[in-house]
Design a protein around this motif. Sequence first.
Motif, PDB file in Angstrom:
ATOM      1  N   VAL A  76       0.859  -1.188   0.000  1.00  8.79           N
ATOM      2  CA  VAL A  76       0.000   0.000   0.000  1.00  8.79           C
ATOM      3  C   VAL A  76       0.896   1.239   0.000  1.00  8.79           C
ATOM      4  O   VAL A  76       1.893   1.303   0.725  1.00  8.79           O
ATOM      5  N   ASN A  77       0.552   2.202  -0.848  1.00  7.25           N
ATOM      6  CA  ASN A  77       1.323   3.449  -1.005  1.00  7.25           C
ATOM      7  C   ASN A  77       2.725   3.222  -1.573  1.00  7.25           C
ATOM      8  O   ASN A  77       3.619   4.039  -1.367  1.00  7.25           O
ATOM      9  N   SER A 118      -3.754   3.436  -2.648  1.00  5.79           N
ATOM     10  CA  SER A 118      -3.733   4.185  -1.392  1.00  5.79           C
ATOM     11  C   SER A 118      -4.359   3.433  -0.231  1.00  5.79           C
ATOM     12  O   SER A 118      -4.019   3.674   0.925  1.00  5.79           O
ATOM     13  N   ARG A 119      -5.263   2.511  -0.512  1.00  4.31           N
ATOM     14  CA  ARG A 119      -5.918   1.724   0.533  1.00  4.31           C
ATOM     15  C   ARG A 119      -6.680   0.583  -0.121  1.00  4.31           C
ATOM     16  O   ARG A 119      -6.771   0.507  -1.357  1.00  4.31           O
TER      17      ARG A 119
END
Length: 208
Positions: A76-77, A118-119
């Motif tokens: 994530v990210n 992002s999520r």
Amino acid sequence: LLRGGFTEGNEMPDSTPQPPPPQSPTRHRKDSSWTGWRKNSSKSFGLEMQHPWSRHLLSRTKTIETRAYDLPPELVNERIRVLESRPGRDGVSSLPNTISIADDGRSQIKCVGWVVFSRVVRYEDRDAFARDEGKHLVTKDSGYAWKDGVTEAIYGWVVGETGSYSDEGNEDGLAGVNRLVRRMRSLYELEWDDETAKSALEEGEGVG
């Protein structure tokens, strides 16, 4: 009854159905606890996506990528390369577990850009999944659609940032890559010829 399901005087096993043993992680089937996902592992990863879904994601027409499994939390990210394969059967990868770029890998797959998720959202019923159709673009008659009595959950990987290599002047997102190795479902690790080639591409992408 003796230990192991055998009875005294005979050796007939207990006929009670037993659940299958859990699958152990292997070279091509890692789980989310694999240390290779960690940010300090210096590994790079790519996500196989069939055309045209790959292009819909890069153009941000598609802002949620749906999968039957969760994205490893460590990714994530983080930038993940978009590995574009030819159109095929929904939900079925046509690629081998290991792809040699030096041989015929470029005829099987193209690295067309990158994405940062992002999520992750978890859909647990048909209605919740249908409400986001305009974001994930999965229609009710698609092979990726929610199937009552079959689907337990669908994971939505929410798109944060994207970039196209053609837009950035990098025509070949696989430059310097020796081979791709499947690590989890459609997630591949990029193995480089050397760290110099990796660093050069990442510098061109503005990573660091």
